[in-house]
Write a protein that holds these residues in place. Structure first.
Motif, PDB file in Angstrom:
ATOM      1  N   GLY A 122     -62.455 112.819 -35.051  1.00  0.00           N
ATOM      2  CA  GLY A 122     -61.401 113.206 -35.969  1.00  0.00           C
ATOM      3  C   GLY A 122     -61.584 114.579 -36.581  1.00  0.00           C
ATOM      4  N   THR A 123     -60.871 114.819 -37.667  1.00  0.00           N
ATOM      5  CA  THR A 123     -60.857 116.113 -38.345  1.00  0.00           C
ATOM      6  C   THR A 123     -60.999 115.900 -39.848  1.00  0.00           C
ATOM      7  OG1 THR A 123     -59.417 117.069 -36.646  1.00  0.00           O
ATOM      8  CG2 THR A 123     -59.528 118.224 -38.744  1.00  0.00           C
ATOM      9  N   LYS A 142     -63.794 124.286 -45.422  1.00  0.00           N
ATOM     10  CA  LYS A 142     -63.686 124.443 -43.974  1.00  0.00           C
ATOM     11  C   LYS A 142     -63.037 123.192 -43.392  1.00  0.00           C
ATOM     12  CE  LYS A 142     -64.790 127.078 -40.390  1.00  0.00           C
ATOM     13  NZ  LYS A 142     -64.285 128.464 -40.270  1.00  0.00           N
ATOM     14  N   VAL A 143     -62.251 123.370 -42.335  1.00  0.00           N
ATOM     15  CA  VAL A 143     -61.724 122.246 -41.571  1.00  0.00           C
ATOM     16  C   VAL A 143     -62.670 121.999 -40.409  1.00  0.00           C
ATOM     17  CG1 VAL A 143     -59.834 121.396 -40.135  1.00  0.00           C
ATOM     18  CG2 VAL A 143     -59.333 122.655 -42.233  1.00  0.00           C
ATOM     19  N   LEU A 144     -63.198 120.787 -40.315  1.00  0.00           N
ATOM     20  CA  LEU A 144     -64.165 120.437 -39.276  1.00  0.00           C
ATOM     21  C   LEU A 144     -63.524 119.542 -38.231  1.00  0.00           C
ATOM     22  CD1 LEU A 144     -67.299 119.509 -41.448  1.00  0.00           C
ATOM     23  CD2 LEU A 144     -66.571 121.771 -40.657  1.00  0.00           C
ATOM     24  N   ASN A 145     -63.786 119.854 -36.983  1.00  0.00           N
ATOM     25  CA  ASN A 145     -63.348 119.025 -35.868  1.00  0.00           C
ATOM     26  C   ASN A 145     -64.547 118.333 -35.229  1.00  0.00           C
ATOM     27  OD1 ASN A 145     -60.441 119.754 -35.826  1.00  0.00           O
ATOM     28  ND2 ASN A 145     -61.246 121.800 -35.422  1.00  0.00           N
ATOM     29  N   PHE A 159     -67.051 117.480 -51.392  1.00  0.00           N
ATOM     30  CA  PHE A 159     -66.105 116.421 -51.044  1.00  0.00           C
ATOM     31  C   PHE A 159     -65.790 116.496 -49.562  1.00  0.00           C
ATOM     32  CE2 PHE A 159     -63.665 120.198 -52.039  1.00  0.00           C
ATOM     33  CZ  PHE A 159     -62.758 120.259 -50.987  1.00  0.00           C
ATOM     34  N   GLN A 160     -65.194 115.409 -49.045  1.00  0.00           N
ATOM     35  CA  GLN A 160     -64.663 115.377 -47.682  1.00  0.00           C
ATOM     36  C   GLN A 160     -63.348 114.616 -47.700  1.00  0.00           C
ATOM     37  OE1 GLN A 160     -68.009 113.377 -47.482  1.00  0.00           O
ATOM     38  NE2 GLN A 160     -69.173 115.266 -47.639  1.00  0.00           N
ATOM     39  N   TYR A 161     -62.348 115.147 -47.001  1.00  0.00           N
ATOM     40  CA  TYR A 161     -61.004 114.549 -47.027  1.00  0.00           C
ATOM     41  C   TYR A 161     -60.414 114.518 -45.625  1.00  0.00           C
ATOM     42  CZ  TYR A 161     -55.995 114.081 -48.083  1.00  0.00           C
ATOM     43  OH  TYR A 161     -54.686 113.661 -48.116  1.00  0.00           O
ATOM     44  N   ASN A 162     -59.922 113.353 -45.231  1.00  0.00           N
ATOM     45  CA  ASN A 162     -59.245 113.192 -43.951  1.00  0.00           C
ATOM     46  C   ASN A 162     -57.747 113.360 -44.179  1.00  0.00           C
ATOM     47  OD1 ASN A 162     -58.173 112.407 -41.499  1.00  0.00           O
ATOM     48  ND2 ASN A 162     -58.749 110.248 -41.692  1.00  0.00           N
TER      49      ASN A 162
END
Length: 223
Positions: A122-123, A142-145, A159-162
């Motif tokens: 996911g991302t 940053k957007v992580l793939n 934080f981390q957000y889907n």
């Protein structure tokens, strides 16, 4: 000559501060945690080495998704010394983090560890905020793939957000056997007993009714 001695002393002091800023180094091959001991130390008491088994270094289950059916839409499955006794004194741990669509691992800190996160599926949109400075608190995002890696420095809020329509899975490695978690909203508005609403109203520059409302909410833990 005196100046060289001073420089040497400063270097030794800096090196020492780096050592004591993280988990101490082990003084033997292993120190498996004895979770049955009633002795309190800075860490966990060692199990008798003669009683140590291979199972003390083994954990099973990170292939299974965490339950994200909660208001945050995320679930952290930690593997710290509490779950894996063989981690005691080794200065490392990890966690699996599952995200439902639009799931959030809310702003939090690890007081004793740096975190390095890898997206497996996911991302994710991730970020951290720097500590107070003359330039304010800078946000790095940053957007992580899939396959991307991001590091969150020790103690900083992150934080981390889907933000997508599919589930996300990530693995986080941490530089402590017991990194700890301070979820900001839970700590500020959900402490027991509660922080005075006079204090929080002034801190956030809002009416006390706003604080009272926030303190009345259920602040869940996704760990």
């Amino acid at each position: 000559m005196a100046s060289y001695a001073l420089v040497f002393a400063i270097l030794v002091a800096l090196a020492s501060s780096q050592v004591f800023a993280s988990d101490p180094s082990p003084l033997q091959d292993f120190c498996v945690a004895d979770n049955t001991s009633n002795v309190f130390v800075n860490g966990v008491v060692c199990k008798n080495p003669k009683l140590v088994k291979a199972e003390d270094f083994f954990y099973k289950g990170l292939d299974k998704p965490g339950n994200t059916a909660n208001p945050l839409g995320s679930k952290v499955t930690p593997v710290t010394v509490a779950q894996l006794p063989g981690l005691n004194t080794l200065g490392i741990s990890l966690a699996r983090i599952d995200f439902a669509p639009y799931g959030l691992n809310p702003p939090h800190t690890h007081p004793r560890a740096t975190e390095i996160l890898t997206v497996l599926e996911g991302t994710l949109y991730v970020g951290f905020v720097t500590s107070n400075s003359n330039d304010g608190n800078k946000l790095f995002t940053k957007v992580l793939n899939k396959g991307d890696v991001f590091v969150f420095p020790v103690g900083l809020i992150h934080f981390q957000y889907n933000f997508g329509h599919t589930n996300v899975v990530a693995i986080a490695a941490l530089s402590s056997q017991n990194p700890g978690v301070v979820t900001i909203a839970n700590a500020v508005f959900g402490s027991k007993p509660p922080i005075s609403d006079d204090v929080l109203a002034k801190a956030f520059q809002v009416d006390k009714k706003v604080i009272d409302y926030l303190q009345s909410q259920f602040w869940m833990d996704n760990n």
